[in-house]
Design a protein around this motif. Structure first.
Motif, short mmCIF file in Angstrom:
data_model
loop_
_atom_site.label_atom_id
_atom_site.label_comp_id
_atom_site.label_asym_id
_atom_site.label_seq_id
_atom_site.Cartn_x
_atom_site.Cartn_y
_atom_site.Cartn_z
N VAL A 49 44.58 23.37 67.38
CA VAL A 49 43.20 23.83 67.51
C VAL A 49 42.77 24.35 66.15
N ASP A 50 41.49 24.37 65.93
CA ASP A 50 40.96 24.82 64.63
C ASP A 50 40.93 26.34 64.62
N LEU A 51 42.09 26.95 64.31
CA LEU A 51 42.20 28.41 64.35
C LEU A 51 41.25 29.12 63.38
N PRO A 52 41.09 28.65 62.13
CA PRO A 52 40.15 29.34 61.24
C PRO A 52 38.74 29.38 61.81
N ALA A 53 38.29 28.26 62.39
CA ALA A 53 36.95 28.23 62.98
C ALA A 53 36.88 29.16 64.18
N LEU A 54 37.90 29.12 65.05
CA LEU A 54 37.90 29.97 66.24
C LEU A 54 37.92 31.45 65.86
N ARG A 55 38.67 31.78 64.81
CA ARG A 55 38.71 33.18 64.36
C ARG A 55 37.33 33.61 63.85
N ALA A 56 36.66 32.74 63.10
CA ALA A 56 35.32 33.06 62.59
C ALA A 56 34.32 33.18 63.75
N PHE A 57 34.45 32.29 64.72
CA PHE A 57 33.56 32.35 65.88
C PHE A 57 33.79 33.62 66.69
N ALA A 85 28.32 23.54 65.62
CA ALA A 85 29.76 23.45 65.35
C ALA A 85 30.58 23.98 66.51
N ILE A 86 30.19 25.12 67.08
CA ILE A 86 30.98 25.65 68.20
C ILE A 86 30.79 24.80 69.45
N GLU A 87 29.63 24.19 69.61
CA GLU A 87 29.43 23.31 70.77
C GLU A 87 30.29 22.05 70.66
N ARG A 88 30.42 21.52 69.44
CA ARG A 88 31.31 20.37 69.24
C ARG A 88 32.76 20.75 69.50
N LEU A 89 33.15 21.92 69.02
CA LEU A 89 34.52 22.38 69.23
C LEU A 89 34.79 22.62 70.72
N ARG A 90 33.81 23.19 71.40
CA ARG A 90 33.94 23.39 72.86
C ARG A 90 34.19 22.05 73.56
N ASP A 91 33.44 21.04 73.18
CA ASP A 91 33.59 19.73 73.83
C ASP A 91 34.96 19.13 73.55
N ARG A 92 35.46 19.29 72.33
CA ARG A 92 36.77 18.74 71.98
C ARG A 92 37.88 19.44 72.74
N ILE A 93 37.75 20.74 72.96
CA ILE A 93 38.79 21.50 73.64
C ILE A 93 38.74 21.28 75.15
#
Length: 242
Positions: A49-57, A85-93
Motif C-alpha cells: 500500500v502507498d504508506l507515504p500517501a496514507l500517512r499524509a492523508f 488522489a485519495i479517491e483513486r487510492l480508495r478505489d485501488r484498495i
C-alpha cells in the motif's frame, strides 16, 4: 469543486479506506492508528500500500476534523488534486484490479498425458514457457515444469532408455511435491494473486503457478496461467492503479 465540498469527499474516501482496513483485520481497536492498520493490512495480505500517501492523508484528515466550520461547512477544502488522489487510492484498495484485467491474455499451453513430449519441447522453444497444466480429458492431473522434464531427461540418459515419442505422462512422474498449481476463479484480484505467489509463513514454498479458471475448479480448462515472472507486473498494477 462540485456542490459537495472537497473536505466532505476527502473525509468520505478516508473513512471508506479506514473501515475497509478494520473489516479486513477484524478489529475495532480504537487505539490502533490508521497508519498502523495500513501496515498490518499490507503485512497480512502480502501486498503493498502507498504508506507515504496514507500517512499524509491521515495527517490531513486529523487537521480537517479539528478545523472550524462556518454555516455547517468546513472553512477550508483540500485542493482538487488531493481529493482525487485519495479517491483513486480508495478505489485501488477497496476494489483492486483483477488479474485478468492486468496481465496480457495469452492462450495457456495445455497438454494431455498421452501427448508426445516433443510437442511440449516445441512449446518451450517457441514461447519460453516453463509450466504446463496436464489433463486427462477434463480432469487436472498435475503441473509439468521444465525442471520436471530435466529430471526425466537425466534419468533417461542415465539408464539409456530414451524412447522416441515418449509421452507427457512419463515425464510427469518426475514431478516433485512443490511443483504444484493453485486453482483460482476468474474474479481473483491482483493483491490475492500476489499473496498466493508469495512464500507463506513457516518456510513452505508457494505454488509454482496459479491456474485461473471460470470458477476455480480443477475440472475446468484454464483461462490463464500466472507464474512468479508475472509478479513485477502485478505489483506495478497495485502501486499505480493500472
Amino acid at each position: 469543486m462540485d456542490e459537495v465540498s472537497g473536505a466532505i469527499r476527502f473525509l468520505s474516501a478516508f473513512t471508506a479506506i479506514e473501515n475497509h482496513f478494520k473489516w479486513q483485520l477484524q478489529t475495532d481497536e480504537e487505539h490502533m492508528s490508521f497508519v498502523r492498520m495500513a501496515k498490518e493490512y499490507a503485512r497480512r495480505h502480502r501486498t503493498q500500500v502507498d504508506l507515504p500517501a496514507l500517512r499524509a492523508f491521515a495527517d490531513l484528515r486529523n487537521a480537517l476534523v479539528h478545523q472550524d466550520y462556518y454555516g455547517g461547512k468546513p472553512v477550508a477544502d483540500p485542493v482538487p488534486e488531493v481529493v482525487e488522489a485519495i479517491e483513486r487510492l480508495r478505489d485501488r484498495i477497496i476494489d483492486p484490479p483483477k488479474v485478468l484485467q492486468v496481465l496480457p491474455r495469452r492462450a495457456p499451453a495445455v497438454f494431455e498425458t498421452d501427448t508426445p513430449l516433443n510437442r511440449v519441447l516445441d512449446e518451450i522453444r517457441r514461447h519460453d514457457y516453463s509450466q504446463f497444466p496436464i489433463y486427462e480429458e477434463d480432469t487436472y492431473l498435475g503441473l509439468l515444469t521444465t525442471n520436471c522434464i530435466a529430471r526425466w531427461l537425466t534419468h533417461r540418459l542415465a539408464t539409456d532408455e530414451i524412447v522416441e515419442g515418449e509421452t507427457v505422462g512419463a515425464a510427469l512422474e518426475f514431478a516433485e511435491p512443490h511443483e504444484r498449481a493453485a486453482h483460482l476463479p476468474r474474479t481473483i484480484t491482483v493483491p490475492q494473486a500476489i499473496k498466493k505467489l508469495s512464500p507463506p509463513a513457516g518456510g513452505q514454498l508457494p505454488p509454482t503457478a496459479l491456474i485461473v479458471t471460470h470458477s476455480g475448479s480443477a475440472k475446468e480448462r484454464p483461462l490463464m496461467i500466472v507464474v512468479a515472472d508475472d509478479l513485477p507486473t502485478l505489483v506495478a498494477a497495485v502501486n499505480t492503479g493500472h
